[in-house]
Design a protein around this motif. Structure first.
Motif, short mmCIF file in Angstrom:
data_model
loop_
_atom_site.label_atom_id
_atom_site.label_comp_id
_atom_site.label_asym_id
_atom_site.label_seq_id
_atom_site.Cartn_x
_atom_site.Cartn_y
_atom_site.Cartn_z
N ARG A 66 0.82 -1.21 0.00
CA ARG A 66 0.00 0.00 0.00
C ARG A 66 0.85 1.26 0.00
NH1 ARG A 66 -4.36 -1.72 4.45
NH2 ARG A 66 -2.45 -1.82 5.65
N CYS A 68 3.53 3.99 -1.34
CA CYS A 68 3.69 4.51 -2.71
C CYS A 68 4.91 3.91 -3.39
CB CYS A 68 3.80 6.03 -2.67
SG CYS A 68 2.22 6.82 -2.38
N VAL A 94 6.65 0.69 -7.47
CA VAL A 94 5.84 1.89 -7.31
C VAL A 94 4.37 1.50 -7.38
CG1 VAL A 94 5.21 4.07 -8.37
CG2 VAL A 94 7.61 3.41 -8.22
N ASN A 95 3.62 2.01 -6.45
CA ASN A 95 2.18 1.77 -6.45
C ASN A 95 1.54 2.89 -7.26
OD1 ASN A 95 -0.49 1.31 -5.88
ND2 ASN A 95 -0.20 1.07 -3.67
N PRO A 96 0.89 2.60 -8.36
CA PRO A 96 0.41 3.68 -9.22
C PRO A 96 -0.83 4.39 -8.68
CG PRO A 96 -0.21 1.57 -10.13
CD PRO A 96 0.66 1.28 -8.96
N SER A 97 -1.51 3.80 -7.71
CA SER A 97 -2.76 4.40 -7.25
C SER A 97 -2.48 5.72 -6.54
CB SER A 97 -3.44 3.43 -6.30
OG SER A 97 -4.33 4.09 -5.47
N ILE A 98 -3.41 6.67 -6.68
CA ILE A 98 -3.19 7.93 -5.96
C ILE A 98 -3.55 7.82 -4.50
CG2 ILE A 98 -3.49 9.45 -7.94
CD1 ILE A 98 -6.33 10.00 -6.79
N PHE A 99 -4.10 6.67 -4.12
CA PHE A 99 -4.40 6.49 -2.70
C PHE A 99 -3.33 5.67 -2.01
CE2 PHE A 99 -8.15 8.70 -3.00
CZ PHE A 99 -8.97 8.22 -4.00
N CYS A 100 -2.14 5.67 -2.57
CA CYS A 100 -1.08 4.93 -1.91
C CYS A 100 -0.56 5.77 -0.74
CB CYS A 100 0.06 4.62 -2.88
SG CYS A 100 0.89 6.09 -3.53
N ILE A 101 -0.03 5.10 0.25
CA ILE A 101 0.40 5.80 1.45
C ILE A 101 1.74 6.46 1.19
CG2 ILE A 101 0.99 5.55 3.87
CD1 ILE A 101 -0.82 3.21 4.03
N HIS A 102 1.75 7.77 1.29
CA HIS A 102 2.99 8.50 1.04
C HIS A 102 3.84 8.53 2.29
CE1 HIS A 102 5.38 12.23 0.35
NE2 HIS A 102 5.50 11.67 -0.82
N ALA A 103 3.19 8.79 3.39
CA ALA A 103 3.90 8.82 4.67
C ALA A 103 2.88 8.53 5.75
CB ALA A 103 4.54 10.19 4.90
N THR A 104 3.39 8.10 6.88
CA THR A 104 2.46 7.88 7.97
C THR A 104 3.11 8.31 9.27
OG1 THR A 104 1.37 6.21 9.29
CG2 THR A 104 3.15 5.48 7.90
N ASN A 105 2.32 8.96 10.10
CA ASN A 105 2.84 9.42 11.39
C ASN A 105 2.33 8.58 12.53
OD1 ASN A 105 4.30 11.73 10.48
ND2 ASN A 105 2.33 12.58 9.95
N TYR A 106 1.78 7.44 12.19
CA TYR A 106 1.19 6.59 13.22
C TYR A 106 2.04 5.34 13.27
CZ TYR A 106 -2.37 3.47 15.24
OH TYR A 106 -3.06 2.58 16.00
N GLN B 101 -0.07 14.65 9.06
CA GLN B 101 -1.33 13.92 9.18
C GLN B 101 -1.02 12.46 9.55
OE1 GLN B 101 -5.17 13.39 6.38
NE2 GLN B 101 -3.42 14.33 5.46
N THR B 102 -2.01 11.73 10.02
CA THR B 102 -1.76 10.34 10.40
C THR B 102 -1.39 9.49 9.20
OG1 THR B 102 -3.40 10.63 12.12
CG2 THR B 102 -2.71 8.40 11.67
N TYR B 103 -2.17 9.61 8.14
CA TYR B 103 -1.84 8.90 6.91
C TYR B 103 -1.80 9.93 5.80
CZ TYR B 103 -3.04 4.43 9.06
OH TYR B 103 -3.09 3.32 9.86
N VAL B 104 -0.70 10.04 5.14
CA VAL B 104 -0.58 10.99 4.03
C VAL B 104 -0.57 10.18 2.76
CG1 VAL B 104 0.80 12.82 3.04
CG2 VAL B 104 0.72 12.54 5.49
N LEU B 105 -1.64 10.28 2.01
CA LEU B 105 -1.68 9.55 0.76
C LEU B 105 -1.15 10.44 -0.36
CD1 LEU B 105 -5.23 7.96 1.01
CD2 LEU B 105 -3.09 7.15 1.96
N LYS B 106 -0.95 9.85 -1.51
CA LYS B 106 -0.42 10.63 -2.63
C LYS B 106 -1.41 11.71 -3.03
CE LYS B 106 1.85 8.31 -5.93
NZ LYS B 106 2.00 7.56 -7.20
#
Lengths: 543, 135
Positions: A66, A68, A94-106, B101-106
């Motif tokens: 999931r 990016c 590379v995950n082509p979807s725009i809903f791929c997780i770029h970063a997470t702070n959790y 943010q908690t989850y940063v999506l593209k």
């Protein structure tokens, strides 16, 4: 030595770090220091081993898809080359979807976090977080407080369950019983629906006649069961020589008092009768007393206490089990009243139960002198699960007539009132006609050869009652249920004796309990089904 | 010189476009938070701040655009200056949604980048307009 202790502490504090490098991660590498077959990522395999593989069982090792962009290790076999060699590629997937997780702070979002090692710094915080009987990964500040008592319980009326102590206004209904020795202990509470009978000893003396609380009637009817007063049902006065008389007016409270150097009106026995509804509420309580008298020499008396529970609107019939028969309790039996074939709704009690123990299903009881005709009347109730055999010897003289002898023997074997129906469960009610099993009667003759002299006397010599029972209900708590009762009378010919001679024949009656429960059937899982479906785009251009 | 119009037309156009784009931004971010809460593990402790900040940002945005538009059209520098100050807050919030943010999506990265670019352009135009009004 401090060095070793520090090393040990360091060892316990650190644990092997989880492997997250995809190039080093290999799930098919199971054998240590040996090459696993078809495992292309195994580091123990040499090029020669790779040339023998047919395929790669693990073709790709990636991180969370999931994300990016993540690293991926691709393993493949180049079968064209001679010998076949393994190809290892490390690429960025590379995950082509725009809903791929770029970063997470959790922290715990994408992987399991290593649990914290408890040390002196974080011990209190960890204890607060994990010290409760239950904890969840998510903080429960937004959830309902599940520790709060269920508010619906508070509105329910008090319902008694089996064994729960019966509450009174101050404590519990007491049924004094011997605890360690035979002396009475007053703190034994009476449990709901637990029929008990206890006997214990109490020390008394004439001087302290009025002071001992436990021998006064007031002690036993003072505390009222919540909202229900204990009424006095009957009072029996026992005189010094043991003779008992029933008093007429039983509403007078008789307290101990000294009269002519005797202390009278002391309680020798209490019998509580509690009436309850099927909702678990006690609606009535009555106590019957036995009062006696003691003189100066008596230092201790024996008190007996009893409590019994009756459901409202039912006749108090002792149950032999609930619902299945309990081994050792008498079998319940009964008769069908005359003119039965009325529907049950019109007839309130279709079966008349015999509460008298000795006219239930009973069997002849052997006596010491073994003479059948002398021992008439003594019968013993048949207890469930106990095979019994009993008998006596019958002396036949020449002048005995056949028909009266047959009748006498039948009465002896079967008893005065041999019941027609037997309860299939220990708690079968009289109204449930289908819960009662009819007794089947069979007659067999001892002689195999059919005697041509039919006029000769056939006298019954043995009664065998066979009770077939089965286990009913759940496997972990099977209940005994009587399925079939057969009473077989065996007759034999009594040849006419020449005068003056006499013969002794044994008369036997027996009860046999046979377990006919079917063995447990094994349960198998359902057969696996073949789940074959065409891919959804099989008919692509047309559908 | 009264016939000169000091109000900045590009700034007004940008306000209008910003308003429309922000509605789109707000709905998309809200929908993605809902999507993330279903697909990923999104505990309430992390979901609550994200939602709260999104709604605060919406309120700030409305205020900011109203004050800026009013200041620009009435050629007063005070509302425009206040709008510039609020823009700083909006920028911080947008950076939060971009980075913290908690989850940063593209998709989050894309829309927040566009928003930040818009804010930057607007800030420049506002400074120019204030300078024009003051002088």
């Amino acid at each position: 030595p401090p060095g070793i202790r520090a090393a040990a502490r360091a060892r316990t504090r650190s644990r092997p770090a989880p492997v997250t490098d995809v190039a080093k991660l290999c799930v098919c590498d199971l054998l240590v220091a040996q090459c696993d077959v078809n495992c292309c990522c195994d580091s123990d395999c040499s090029a020669a081993d790779f040339s023998l593989f047919t395929t790669c069982s693990v073709p790709i090792v990636t991180g969370d898809s999931r994300l990016c962009s993540q690293k991926a290790a691709i393993y493949s076999l180049d079968v064209e080359a001679d010998p076949p060699e393994r190809i290892f590629k490390l690429i960025d997937q590379v995950n082509p979807s725009i809903f791929c997780i770029h970063a997470t702070n959790y922290k715990q979002a994408l992987s399991f976090s290593s649990p914290e090692m408890p040390a002196s710094e974080n011990f209190d915080q960890l204890l607060k977080q994990f010290g409760n009987p239950s904890f969840s990964a998510e903080p429960d500040s937004w959830n309902m407080n599940t520790d709060a008592p269920n508010p619906s319980d508070a509105n329910e009326t008090y319902r008694y369950k089996y064994g729960v102590p019966i509450q009174t206004v101050d404590a519990f209904l007491r049924l004094p019983s011997p605890v360690v020795s035979s002396w009475c202990s007053d703190v034994n509470p009476a449990g709901f629906l637990v029929n008990q009978a206890t006997k214990c000893t109490r020390s008394v003396s004439v001087e302290k006649c009025g002071n001992i609380q436990a021998v006064s009637m007031l002690f036993y009817i003072n505390s009222s069961i919540l909202a229900v007063n204990i009424t006095v049902q009957s009072i029996v006065v026992q005189s010094l020589n043991g003779m008992r008389t029933l008093l007429n007016g039983s509403d007078v409270l008789r307290l101990p008092l000294i009269l002519d150097e005797l202390c009278i009106n002391i309680v020798l026995g209490v019998s509580y009768h509690i009436t309850y509804t099927d909702a678990g509420e006690i609606i009535e309580a009555a106590a019957s007393f036995v009062l006696g008298a003691i003189n100066k020499e008596v230092l201790s008396i024996q008190q007996s206490f009893e409590i019994s529970f009756t459901q409202v609107n039912t006749k108090p019939v002792p149950l032999s089990g609930n619902p299945g028969y309990v081994v050792g309790l008498p079998i319940r039996a009964g008769f069908r009243p005359q003119g039965y074939p009325f529907p049950v709704e019109i007839l309130f009690a279709a079966l008349v139960l015999n509460t008298n123990k000795y006219s239930q299903l009973t069997i002849l009881q052997s006596t010491s002198n073994q003479d059948c005709l002398a021992a008439q009347g003594t019968r013993t109730p048949i207890l469930f699960g106990y095979n019994m055999i009993s008998g006596c010897k019958l002396r036949i003289t020449a002048d005995m007539k056949c028909q009266p002898l047959t009748q006498t023997l039948l009465d002896l074997l079967k008893g005065q009132s041999f019941p027609e129906y037997v309860a299939s469960f220990g708690n079968s009610q009289a109204q449930d006609v289908l819960d009662w099993v009819p007794i089947t009667h069979l007659h067999t003759s001892e002689q195999r050869i059919y005697n041509t002299f039919q006029s000769s006397c056939q006298i019954p010599v043995s009664l065998e009652i066979e009770v077939k029972w089965t286990k009913y209900g759940s496997l972990v708590n099977p209940q005994a249920r009587i399925v079939n009762v057969t009473a077989t009378i065996t007759t034999t010919t009594a040849k006419q004796l020449p005068s003056g001679r006499e013969r002794t024949i044994p008369i036997i009656s027996s009860v046999v309990f046979t377990d006919i429960s079917s063995p447990a059937e094994p349960g198998y899982k359902a057969w696996p089904t073949i789940n074959a479906k065409l891919p959804f785009d099989f008919f692509f251009p047309f559908v | 010189n009264n016939s000169y119009q000091l109000s900045s037309v590009p700034l007004q156009i940008l306000f209008y476009v910003n308003g429309i784009y922000y509605i789109f931004y707000f709905l998309v971010t809200l929908a993605m938070i809902v999507y993330k809460s279903q697909v990923f593990s999104y505990p309430d402790d992390f979901l609550a701040p994200d939602l709260a900040l999104l709604f605060i940002m919406a309120i700030l945005e409305v205020l900011r655009l109203y004050l800026g538009s009013k200041g620009n059209l009435t050629e007063e520098e005070a509302p425009l200056g206040l709008s510039l100050v609020i823009t700083v807050g909006s920028v911080i919030l947008s950076v939060y949604f971009l980075v913290w943010q908690t989850y940063v999506l593209k998709a989050d990265v894309i829309i927040n980048a566009v928003l930040l670019f818009t804010y930057g352009l607007e800030s420049v135009l506002k400074v120019i307009a204030i300078a024009a009004f003051v002088s």
